[in-house]
Design a protein around this motif. Sequence first.
Motif, short mmCIF file in Angstrom:
data_model
loop_
_atom_site.label_atom_id
_atom_site.label_comp_id
_atom_site.label_asym_id
_atom_site.label_seq_id
_atom_site.Cartn_x
_atom_site.Cartn_y
_atom_site.Cartn_z
N TYR A 78 61.39 12.98 127.02
CA TYR A 78 60.47 13.28 128.13
C TYR A 78 59.16 13.93 127.68
O TYR A 78 58.10 13.60 128.19
N ALA A 79 59.21 14.86 126.72
CA ALA A 79 58.02 15.65 126.38
C ALA A 79 57.19 15.00 125.26
O ALA A 79 55.96 14.90 125.36
N PHE A 80 57.85 14.57 124.21
CA PHE A 80 57.14 14.06 123.04
C PHE A 80 56.22 12.87 123.37
O PHE A 80 55.06 12.85 122.93
N PRO A 81 56.67 11.89 124.20
CA PRO A 81 55.80 10.76 124.52
C PRO A 81 54.51 11.20 125.23
O PRO A 81 53.46 10.62 125.00
N VAL A 82 54.61 12.25 126.04
CA VAL A 82 53.41 12.75 126.71
C VAL A 82 52.45 13.33 125.69
O VAL A 82 51.23 13.10 125.75
N LEU A 83 52.99 14.07 124.72
CA LEU A 83 52.16 14.71 123.69
C LEU A 83 51.41 13.68 122.87
O LEU A 83 50.22 13.84 122.59
N ILE A 84 52.10 12.62 122.45
CA ILE A 84 51.44 11.64 121.57
C ILE A 84 50.95 10.42 122.34
O ILE A 84 50.36 9.50 121.76
N ASP A 85 51.18 10.42 123.67
CA ASP A 85 50.67 9.36 124.53
C ASP A 85 51.18 7.97 124.14
O ASP A 85 50.42 7.01 124.06
N VAL A 86 52.48 7.91 123.81
CA VAL A 86 53.09 6.62 123.47
C VAL A 86 54.43 6.53 124.19
O VAL A 86 55.17 7.51 124.24
N GLN A 87 54.73 5.38 124.76
CA GLN A 87 56.03 5.17 125.39
C GLN A 87 57.09 5.13 124.31
O GLN A 87 56.88 4.55 123.24
#
Lengths: 225, 264
Positions: A78-87
Amino acid sequence: MEYQWQFGEVLVYWPHFLRGILVTLELAACLLSMAIVGGVIVGSARHSRKRIYNWPASAFIEMFRNTPVLVQIIWFYYAFPVLIDVQMPGFVAAALGIGLNSVAYSAEIFRAGIQSIELGQWEAARAIGMQYMAIMRRIILPQAIKRMIPAFANRMIEIFKATSLASAIAVGELLFRGEELANTIYRPMEVYTIVAIVFFVLIYPLALLSYWLEWKLNSNNGRPA
Amino acid sequence: MTQTDSSFIEVEKLHKKFGDLHVLKSIDLSVMKGETVCLIGSSGSGKSTLLRCLNFMEYPTAGRISIKGSAVGKEVGTLFDAPTFRYDEKALSVHRQHIGMVFQQFNLFPHMSVLENVMEGPLTVLGKSSGEAEVEARKQLDRVGLSEKAAQYPSRLSGGQQQRVAIARALAMQPDVMLFDEVTSSLDPELVGEVLSVMKDLSAEGMTMIVVTHELGFAYHVADRILFLHDGQILEQGVPEQILRNPTEPRIQQFLSGFSSFNF
Protein backbone atom coordinates in the motif's frame (compact mmCIF):
# COMPACT_ATOMS: atom_id res chain seq x y z
CA MET A 1 -22.29 -33.82 17.34
CA GLU A 2 -20.45 -35.82 14.72
CA TYR A 3 -19.06 -33.79 11.80
CA GLN A 4 -19.55 -35.39 8.41
CA TRP A 5 -16.27 -34.98 6.47
CA GLN A 6 -16.88 -34.59 2.75
CA PHE A 7 -13.39 -34.57 1.23
CA GLY A 8 -14.64 -35.94 -2.09
CA GLU A 9 -16.78 -32.86 -2.61
CA VAL A 10 -13.74 -30.63 -2.12
CA LEU A 11 -11.13 -32.65 -3.98
CA VAL A 12 -12.92 -32.29 -7.31
CA TYR A 13 -11.61 -28.73 -7.18
CA TRP A 14 -8.00 -29.98 -7.31
CA PRO A 15 -6.99 -27.67 -10.21
CA HIS A 16 -7.86 -24.76 -7.95
CA PHE A 17 -5.48 -26.06 -5.27
CA LEU A 18 -2.84 -26.79 -7.89
CA ARG A 19 -2.83 -23.18 -9.10
CA GLY A 20 -2.32 -22.07 -5.52
CA ILE A 21 0.50 -24.56 -5.00
CA LEU A 22 2.32 -23.30 -8.08
CA VAL A 23 2.16 -19.69 -6.88
CA THR A 24 3.34 -20.77 -3.42
CA LEU A 25 6.29 -22.58 -4.99
CA GLU A 26 7.16 -19.61 -7.20
CA LEU A 27 7.06 -17.26 -4.24
CA ALA A 28 9.12 -19.63 -2.10
CA ALA A 29 11.74 -19.98 -4.86
CA CYS A 30 12.04 -16.19 -5.14
CA LEU A 31 12.33 -15.81 -1.38
CA LEU A 32 14.93 -18.55 -0.93
CA SER A 33 17.14 -17.07 -3.68
CA MET A 34 16.81 -13.61 -2.16
CA ALA A 35 17.63 -14.96 1.29
CA ILE A 36 20.77 -16.75 0.10
CA VAL A 37 22.19 -14.08 -2.20
CA GLY A 38 21.12 -11.11 -0.08
CA GLY A 39 22.12 -12.86 3.14
CA VAL A 40 25.67 -13.40 1.90
CA ILE A 41 26.00 -9.79 0.71
CA VAL A 42 24.45 -8.11 3.76
CA GLY A 43 26.10 -10.59 6.14
CA SER A 44 29.54 -9.88 4.66
CA ALA A 45 28.92 -6.15 4.93
CA ARG A 46 27.77 -6.59 8.52
CA HIS A 47 30.94 -8.57 9.29
CA SER A 48 33.18 -5.89 7.76
CA ARG A 49 35.13 -3.62 10.07
CA LYS A 50 34.62 -0.71 7.68
CA ARG A 51 31.80 1.54 8.84
CA ILE A 52 30.78 2.37 5.30
CA TYR A 53 29.69 -1.27 4.89
CA ASN A 54 28.90 -2.14 8.46
CA TRP A 55 26.51 0.66 9.37
CA PRO A 56 24.05 0.41 6.46
CA ALA A 57 24.00 -3.37 6.87
CA SER A 58 23.30 -3.10 10.60
CA ALA A 59 20.55 -0.53 10.00
CA PHE A 60 18.96 -2.77 7.37
CA ILE A 61 19.05 -5.82 9.60
CA GLU A 62 17.65 -4.06 12.65
CA MET A 63 14.86 -2.43 10.65
CA PHE A 64 13.64 -5.64 9.05
CA ARG A 65 14.13 -7.88 12.06
CA ASN A 66 12.25 -5.65 14.43
CA THR A 67 9.03 -5.03 12.53
CA PRO A 68 6.39 -7.72 11.89
CA VAL A 69 6.70 -9.37 8.50
CA LEU A 70 2.97 -8.95 7.85
CA VAL A 71 3.34 -5.19 8.38
CA GLN A 72 6.24 -5.19 5.90
CA ILE A 73 4.15 -6.97 3.26
CA ILE A 74 1.27 -4.56 3.70
CA TRP A 75 3.60 -1.56 3.69
CA PHE A 76 5.19 -2.67 0.42
CA TYR A 77 1.73 -3.23 -1.06
CA TYR A 78 0.00 0.00 0.00
CA ALA A 79 2.66 2.58 0.97
CA PHE A 80 5.73 1.85 -1.15
CA PRO A 81 3.95 2.22 -4.55
CA VAL A 82 2.75 5.67 -3.52
CA LEU A 83 6.29 6.68 -2.55
CA ILE A 84 7.87 5.61 -5.83
CA ASP A 85 4.75 6.25 -7.92
CA VAL A 86 4.72 2.79 -9.52
CA GLN A 87 1.97 0.16 -9.44
CA MET A 88 3.14 -2.98 -7.74
CA PRO A 89 1.56 -6.42 -8.16
CA GLY A 90 0.79 -8.21 -4.90
CA PHE A 91 3.30 -10.94 -5.73
CA VAL A 92 6.15 -8.41 -5.94
CA ALA A 93 5.07 -6.66 -2.73
CA ALA A 94 4.94 -10.00 -0.92
CA ALA A 95 8.34 -11.02 -2.32
CA LEU A 96 9.85 -7.73 -1.14
CA GLY A 97 8.22 -7.78 2.29
CA ILE A 98 8.99 -11.39 3.19
CA GLY A 99 12.22 -11.45 1.15
CA LEU A 100 13.93 -8.46 2.76
CA ASN A 101 12.90 -9.75 6.17
CA SER A 102 14.50 -13.10 5.32
CA VAL A 103 17.64 -11.40 4.03
CA ALA A 104 18.02 -9.74 7.43
CA TYR A 105 17.75 -13.08 9.22
CA SER A 106 20.02 -15.03 6.90
CA ALA A 107 22.59 -12.21 7.01
CA GLU A 108 22.80 -12.71 10.76
CA ILE A 109 23.13 -16.48 10.32
CA PHE A 110 25.93 -15.90 7.80
CA ARG A 111 27.76 -13.41 10.03
CA ALA A 112 27.44 -15.61 13.12
CA GLY A 113 28.79 -18.57 11.13
CA ILE A 114 31.85 -16.61 10.00
CA GLN A 115 32.46 -15.25 13.49
CA SER A 116 32.27 -18.72 15.00
CA ILE A 117 35.55 -19.63 13.30
CA GLU A 118 38.53 -19.14 15.62
CA LEU A 119 40.72 -16.09 14.99
CA GLY A 120 43.70 -18.44 14.85
CA GLN A 121 42.46 -19.68 11.46
CA TRP A 122 42.67 -16.14 10.07
CA GLU A 123 46.10 -15.65 11.62
CA ALA A 124 47.51 -18.92 10.28
CA ALA A 125 46.25 -18.09 6.78
CA ARG A 126 47.58 -14.52 6.92
CA ALA A 127 50.91 -15.80 8.21
CA ILE A 128 51.49 -17.78 5.00
CA GLY A 129 50.65 -14.67 2.97
CA MET A 130 47.01 -15.34 2.07
CA GLN A 131 44.78 -12.32 1.48
CA TYR A 132 41.19 -11.65 2.61
CA MET A 133 39.22 -13.12 -0.30
CA ALA A 134 41.35 -16.25 -0.52
CA ILE A 135 41.12 -16.79 3.25
CA MET A 136 37.34 -16.43 3.12
CA ARG A 137 36.95 -18.79 0.19
CA ARG A 138 39.41 -21.52 1.12
CA ILE A 139 39.70 -21.42 4.91
CA ILE A 140 36.76 -19.70 6.60
CA LEU A 141 33.68 -20.46 4.49
CA PRO A 142 34.29 -24.21 4.09
CA GLN A 143 34.24 -24.46 7.88
CA ALA A 144 31.61 -21.81 8.55
CA ILE A 145 29.03 -23.11 6.07
CA LYS A 146 28.82 -26.41 7.95
CA ARG A 147 27.98 -24.53 11.10
CA MET A 148 25.38 -22.39 9.31
CA ILE A 149 23.42 -25.28 7.86
CA PRO A 150 21.12 -26.13 10.79
CA ALA A 151 20.18 -22.48 11.34
CA PHE A 152 19.78 -21.84 7.65
CA ALA A 153 17.60 -24.91 7.09
CA ASN A 154 15.37 -23.66 9.89
CA ARG A 155 15.17 -20.28 8.21
CA MET A 156 14.23 -21.90 4.88
CA ILE A 157 11.33 -23.64 6.61
CA GLU A 158 10.23 -20.36 8.22
CA ILE A 159 10.40 -18.61 4.85
CA PHE A 160 8.31 -21.30 3.20
CA LYS A 161 5.63 -20.99 5.86
CA ALA A 162 5.67 -17.20 5.60
CA THR A 163 4.51 -17.41 1.96
CA SER A 164 0.98 -17.92 3.33
CA LEU A 165 1.03 -14.35 4.67
CA ALA A 166 0.81 -13.15 1.07
CA SER A 167 -2.86 -14.17 1.14
CA ALA A 168 -3.45 -10.98 3.17
CA ILE A 169 -2.88 -8.91 0.02
CA ALA A 170 -4.76 -11.29 -2.29
CA VAL A 171 -1.78 -13.06 -3.84
CA GLY A 172 -3.23 -16.25 -5.30
CA GLU A 173 -1.10 -18.69 -3.31
CA LEU A 174 -2.34 -21.85 -1.65
CA LEU A 175 -3.98 -20.34 1.43
CA PHE A 176 -5.71 -17.62 -0.61
CA ARG A 177 -7.05 -20.18 -3.08
CA GLY A 178 -8.27 -22.17 -0.11
CA GLU A 179 -10.14 -19.15 1.30
CA GLU A 180 -11.76 -18.52 -2.08
CA LEU A 181 -12.91 -22.10 -2.31
CA ALA A 182 -14.10 -22.25 1.28
CA ASN A 183 -16.21 -19.15 0.74
CA THR A 184 -17.66 -20.57 -2.43
CA ILE A 185 -18.56 -24.13 -1.47
CA TYR A 186 -18.98 -23.66 2.32
CA ARG A 187 -16.65 -26.50 3.26
CA PRO A 188 -13.96 -24.65 5.34
CA MET A 189 -13.15 -27.71 7.51
CA GLU A 190 -12.14 -29.85 4.56
CA VAL A 191 -10.53 -27.03 2.58
CA TYR A 192 -8.27 -25.79 5.38
CA THR A 193 -7.37 -29.34 6.39
CA ILE A 194 -6.26 -30.00 2.83
CA VAL A 195 -4.31 -26.70 2.78
CA ALA A 196 -2.51 -27.68 5.99
CA ILE A 197 -1.66 -31.15 4.71
CA VAL A 198 -0.34 -29.78 1.42
CA PHE A 199 1.90 -27.30 3.28
CA PHE A 200 3.25 -30.14 5.41
CA VAL A 201 3.97 -32.27 2.35
CA LEU A 202 5.80 -29.36 0.70
CA ILE A 203 7.83 -28.36 3.77
CA TYR A 204 8.69 -31.66 5.44
CA PRO A 205 11.21 -32.62 2.72
CA LEU A 206 13.15 -29.45 3.61
CA ALA A 207 13.42 -30.64 7.19
CA LEU A 208 14.58 -34.07 5.95
CA LEU A 209 17.11 -32.39 3.67
CA SER A 210 18.56 -30.46 6.59
CA TYR A 211 18.85 -33.59 8.76
CA TRP A 212 20.57 -35.36 5.89
CA LEU A 213 23.02 -32.50 5.25
CA GLU A 214 23.94 -32.32 8.92
CA TRP A 215 24.49 -36.04 9.08
CA LYS A 216 26.52 -36.05 5.88
CA LEU A 217 28.76 -33.16 6.93
CA ASN A 218 29.38 -34.68 10.34
CA SER A 219 30.44 -38.11 9.14
CA ASN A 220 33.19 -37.10 6.81
CA ASN A 221 36.55 -38.92 6.91
CA GLY A 222 36.98 -38.26 10.58
CA ARG A 223 37.00 -34.52 10.00
CA PRO A 224 35.65 -32.58 12.93
CA ALA A 225 32.19 -31.11 12.50
CA MET B 1 70.44 3.60 11.31
CA THR B 2 72.74 0.62 11.61
CA GLN B 3 72.06 -1.41 8.52
CA THR B 4 74.51 -4.25 8.04
CA ASP B 5 74.66 -6.41 4.94
CA SER B 6 73.69 -9.61 6.69
CA SER B 7 70.97 -8.12 8.89
CA PHE B 8 67.72 -9.81 7.93
CA ILE B 9 65.22 -8.14 10.16
CA GLU B 10 65.73 -4.69 11.52
CA VAL B 11 63.42 -3.19 14.15
CA GLU B 12 63.77 0.47 15.10
CA LYS B 13 61.93 2.30 17.88
CA LEU B 14 59.02 -0.11 17.84
CA HIS B 15 56.04 0.93 19.95
CA LYS B 16 52.80 -0.94 20.47
CA LYS B 17 49.82 0.29 22.44
CA PHE B 18 46.59 -1.60 23.09
CA GLY B 19 44.28 1.23 24.10
CA ASP B 20 46.01 2.88 27.05
CA LEU B 21 48.31 -0.07 27.63
CA HIS B 22 51.81 0.66 26.35
CA VAL B 23 53.04 -2.87 25.64
CA LEU B 24 56.23 -2.19 23.68
CA LYS B 25 58.34 0.87 24.43
CA SER B 26 60.86 1.71 21.76
CA ILE B 27 62.32 -1.69 20.91
CA ASP B 28 65.44 -1.84 18.76
CA LEU B 29 66.41 -5.22 17.40
CA SER B 30 68.51 -6.50 14.57
CA VAL B 31 68.64 -10.17 13.62
CA MET B 32 71.40 -11.55 11.39
CA LYS B 33 71.04 -14.18 8.71
CA GLY B 34 71.29 -17.64 10.23
CA GLU B 35 70.96 -16.37 13.78
CA THR B 36 68.70 -17.98 16.38
CA VAL B 37 67.38 -15.43 18.86
CA CYS B 38 65.31 -16.40 21.89
CA LEU B 39 62.98 -13.95 23.60
CA ILE B 40 62.37 -14.67 27.26
CA GLY B 41 60.64 -12.81 30.06
CA SER B 42 57.63 -13.15 32.32
CA SER B 43 54.11 -13.06 30.91
CA GLY B 44 53.02 -9.54 30.06
CA SER B 45 56.58 -8.50 29.30
CA GLY B 46 55.68 -7.97 25.63
CA LYS B 47 57.70 -10.77 24.05
CA SER B 48 54.80 -12.32 22.13
CA THR B 49 53.58 -8.90 21.01
CA LEU B 50 57.06 -8.08 19.71
CA LEU B 51 57.13 -11.34 17.75
CA ARG B 52 53.62 -10.79 16.37
CA CYS B 53 54.53 -7.28 15.22
CA LEU B 54 57.34 -8.68 13.08
CA ASN B 55 54.88 -10.23 10.59
CA PHE B 56 52.07 -7.77 11.36
CA MET B 57 49.72 -10.09 13.20
CA GLU B 58 49.65 -6.91 15.29
CA TYR B 59 50.17 -3.55 13.64
CA PRO B 60 52.90 -1.49 15.33
CA THR B 61 51.69 1.80 16.78
CA ALA B 62 54.98 3.40 15.73
CA GLY B 63 58.45 2.34 14.61
CA ARG B 64 60.09 0.88 11.55
CA ILE B 65 60.31 -2.79 10.63
CA SER B 66 62.60 -3.64 7.72
CA ILE B 67 63.35 -6.92 6.05
CA LYS B 68 66.50 -7.27 3.95
CA GLY B 69 67.01 -3.52 4.14
CA SER B 70 63.60 -2.31 2.98
CA ALA B 71 60.98 -0.93 5.35
CA VAL B 72 57.48 -2.38 5.33
CA GLY B 73 54.65 0.09 4.69
CA LYS B 74 54.41 3.72 3.70
CA GLU B 75 55.75 6.28 6.15
CA VAL B 76 53.00 8.71 7.13
CA GLY B 77 53.96 10.50 10.35
CA THR B 78 55.74 10.54 13.68
CA LEU B 79 54.73 9.35 17.12
CA PHE B 80 56.86 8.85 20.29
CA ASP B 81 59.80 10.24 18.30
CA ALA B 82 59.43 7.27 15.89
CA PRO B 83 58.04 7.05 12.34
CA THR B 84 54.50 5.72 11.82
CA PHE B 85 53.45 3.72 8.81
CA ARG B 86 50.37 2.79 6.82
CA TYR B 87 50.19 -0.77 5.56
CA ASP B 88 48.23 -2.24 2.66
CA GLU B 89 47.13 -5.84 2.43
CA LYS B 90 49.17 -6.67 -0.65
CA ALA B 91 52.46 -5.41 0.76
CA LEU B 92 51.86 -7.26 4.02
CA SER B 93 51.13 -10.44 2.09
CA VAL B 94 54.48 -10.13 0.29
CA HIS B 95 56.25 -9.44 3.60
CA ARG B 96 54.62 -12.44 5.28
CA GLN B 97 55.65 -14.75 2.44
CA HIS B 98 59.24 -14.28 3.61
CA ILE B 99 58.40 -14.93 7.26
CA GLY B 100 57.09 -18.23 8.56
CA MET B 101 55.17 -18.29 11.82
CA VAL B 102 54.23 -21.10 14.17
CA PHE B 103 51.61 -20.50 16.87
CA GLN B 104 51.02 -21.81 20.36
CA GLN B 105 47.65 -23.26 19.28
CA PHE B 106 48.91 -24.88 16.01
CA ASN B 107 46.00 -23.37 14.03
CA LEU B 108 46.01 -26.10 11.39
CA PHE B 109 43.13 -25.97 8.91
CA PRO B 110 40.82 -28.73 10.24
CA HIS B 111 38.93 -29.24 6.96
CA MET B 112 42.11 -30.11 5.06
CA SER B 113 44.35 -33.15 5.23
CA VAL B 114 47.89 -32.77 6.55
CA LEU B 115 49.21 -32.71 2.99
CA GLU B 116 46.65 -30.08 1.91
CA ASN B 117 47.55 -27.94 4.91
CA VAL B 118 51.17 -27.83 3.84
CA MET B 119 50.30 -27.38 0.14
CA GLU B 120 47.96 -24.44 0.78
CA GLY B 121 50.62 -21.69 0.80
CA PRO B 122 52.55 -22.80 -2.30
CA LEU B 123 49.25 -23.43 -4.11
CA THR B 124 47.24 -20.27 -3.38
CA VAL B 125 49.93 -17.73 -2.50
CA LEU B 126 52.89 -18.70 -4.66
CA GLY B 127 50.64 -19.91 -7.48
CA LYS B 128 52.37 -23.25 -7.93
CA SER B 129 50.67 -26.12 -9.73
CA SER B 130 49.19 -28.79 -7.48
CA GLY B 131 51.92 -31.19 -8.64
CA GLU B 132 54.73 -28.83 -7.64
CA ALA B 133 52.98 -27.89 -4.40
CA GLU B 134 52.61 -31.55 -3.49
CA VAL B 135 56.29 -32.29 -4.10
CA GLU B 136 57.22 -29.31 -1.91
CA ALA B 137 54.74 -30.31 0.79
CA ARG B 138 55.97 -33.92 0.92
CA LYS B 139 59.54 -32.68 1.17
CA GLN B 140 58.69 -30.51 4.19
CA LEU B 141 56.63 -33.26 5.85
CA ASP B 142 59.63 -35.53 5.46
CA ARG B 143 61.78 -32.88 7.09
CA VAL B 144 59.60 -32.85 10.22
CA GLY B 145 59.33 -36.66 10.13
CA LEU B 146 55.64 -36.94 9.28
CA SER B 147 55.59 -38.28 5.71
CA GLU B 148 53.37 -41.19 6.71
CA LYS B 149 50.68 -38.83 8.12
CA ALA B 150 50.15 -36.93 4.84
CA ALA B 151 46.65 -38.29 4.20
CA GLN B 152 45.39 -37.88 7.79
CA TYR B 153 43.29 -35.03 9.09
CA PRO B 154 44.80 -32.86 11.84
CA SER B 155 42.25 -34.01 14.45
CA ARG B 156 43.75 -37.52 14.26
CA LEU B 157 47.23 -36.29 15.20
CA SER B 158 48.79 -35.72 18.62
CA GLY B 159 49.58 -32.15 19.66
CA GLY B 160 53.27 -32.63 18.94
CA GLN B 161 52.54 -34.00 15.47
CA GLN B 162 50.13 -31.13 14.75
CA GLN B 163 52.77 -28.62 15.74
CA ARG B 164 55.32 -30.29 13.46
CA VAL B 165 52.79 -30.08 10.59
CA ALA B 166 52.41 -26.39 11.38
CA ILE B 167 56.18 -26.01 11.10
CA ALA B 168 56.14 -27.84 7.74
CA ARG B 169 53.31 -25.58 6.54
CA ALA B 170 55.42 -22.52 7.32
CA LEU B 171 58.57 -24.00 5.76
CA ALA B 172 56.76 -24.82 2.51
CA MET B 173 56.75 -21.08 1.75
CA GLN B 174 60.60 -21.11 1.73
CA PRO B 175 60.75 -18.35 4.34
CA ASP B 176 63.90 -16.39 5.16
CA VAL B 177 62.95 -16.18 8.82
CA MET B 178 60.87 -18.37 11.14
CA LEU B 179 58.95 -17.01 14.13
CA PHE B 180 57.96 -19.37 16.96
CA ASP B 181 55.39 -18.11 19.46
CA GLU B 182 55.51 -20.32 22.58
CA VAL B 183 55.05 -23.34 20.35
CA THR B 184 55.42 -25.94 23.10
CA SER B 185 53.33 -24.20 25.78
CA SER B 186 50.10 -26.07 25.04
CA LEU B 187 51.73 -29.49 24.61
CA ASP B 188 51.77 -32.36 27.06
CA PRO B 189 55.27 -32.59 28.57
CA GLU B 190 56.15 -35.84 26.79
CA LEU B 191 55.43 -34.22 23.38
CA VAL B 192 57.60 -31.14 23.86
CA GLY B 193 60.83 -32.89 22.92
CA GLU B 194 59.85 -33.88 19.36
CA VAL B 195 58.95 -30.27 18.50
CA LEU B 196 62.08 -28.80 20.07
CA SER B 197 64.21 -31.33 18.23
CA VAL B 198 62.76 -30.24 14.86
CA MET B 199 63.50 -26.63 15.80
CA LYS B 200 67.02 -27.50 16.86
CA ASP B 201 67.66 -29.17 13.49
CA LEU B 202 66.33 -26.11 11.68
CA SER B 203 68.62 -23.85 13.64
CA ALA B 204 71.58 -26.11 12.90
CA GLU B 205 70.73 -25.99 9.17
CA GLY B 206 71.15 -22.23 9.31
CA MET B 207 67.55 -21.05 9.41
CA THR B 208 67.13 -17.57 10.86
CA MET B 209 64.84 -17.99 13.86
CA ILE B 210 63.18 -15.80 16.47
CA VAL B 211 61.75 -17.87 19.29
CA VAL B 212 59.52 -16.81 22.16
CA THR B 213 59.89 -19.56 24.72
CA HIS B 214 59.78 -20.67 28.33
CA GLU B 215 62.05 -23.63 27.52
CA LEU B 216 65.24 -22.27 29.04
CA GLY B 217 67.14 -25.49 28.32
CA PHE B 218 66.36 -25.07 24.62
CA ALA B 219 67.35 -21.41 24.75
CA TYR B 220 70.60 -22.26 26.48
CA HIS B 221 71.64 -24.91 23.97
CA VAL B 222 70.25 -23.54 20.71
CA ALA B 223 70.14 -19.75 20.90
CA ASP B 224 72.96 -17.60 19.59
CA ARG B 225 71.55 -14.72 21.57
CA ILE B 226 68.95 -14.32 24.28
CA LEU B 227 66.90 -11.19 24.85
CA PHE B 228 65.26 -10.62 28.19
CA LEU B 229 62.16 -8.46 27.97
CA HIS B 230 60.64 -6.67 30.89
CA ASP B 231 57.77 -4.20 30.84
CA GLY B 232 57.95 -3.65 27.09
CA GLN B 233 61.70 -3.07 26.91
CA ILE B 234 64.78 -5.17 26.26
CA LEU B 235 66.36 -5.23 29.70
CA GLU B 236 69.44 -7.23 28.78
CA GLN B 237 70.70 -9.26 25.87
CA GLY B 238 73.68 -11.48 25.21
CA VAL B 239 74.89 -15.03 24.67
CA PRO B 240 73.03 -17.73 26.67
CA GLU B 241 75.91 -18.21 29.10
CA GLN B 242 75.77 -14.56 30.09
CA ILE B 243 71.98 -14.17 30.37
CA LEU B 244 71.18 -17.50 32.00
CA ARG B 245 74.34 -17.97 34.12
CA ASN B 246 75.58 -14.50 34.99
CA PRO B 247 72.77 -12.00 34.54
CA THR B 248 73.64 -8.57 35.89
CA GLU B 249 70.04 -7.50 36.22
CA PRO B 250 68.38 -8.52 39.50
CA ARG B 251 65.07 -8.91 37.63
CA ILE B 252 66.56 -11.66 35.49
CA GLN B 253 67.96 -13.41 38.55
CA GLN B 254 64.50 -13.22 40.07
CA PHE B 255 62.92 -14.56 36.85
CA LEU B 256 65.39 -17.47 36.69
CA SER B 257 64.84 -18.39 40.32
CA GLY B 258 61.22 -19.18 39.38
CA PHE B 259 62.45 -22.10 37.26
CA SER B 260 63.23 -24.57 40.03
CA SER B 261 63.69 -27.54 37.73
CA PHE B 262 65.85 -25.60 35.27
CA ASN B 263 68.70 -27.89 34.32
CA PHE B 264 71.11 -27.42 31.45
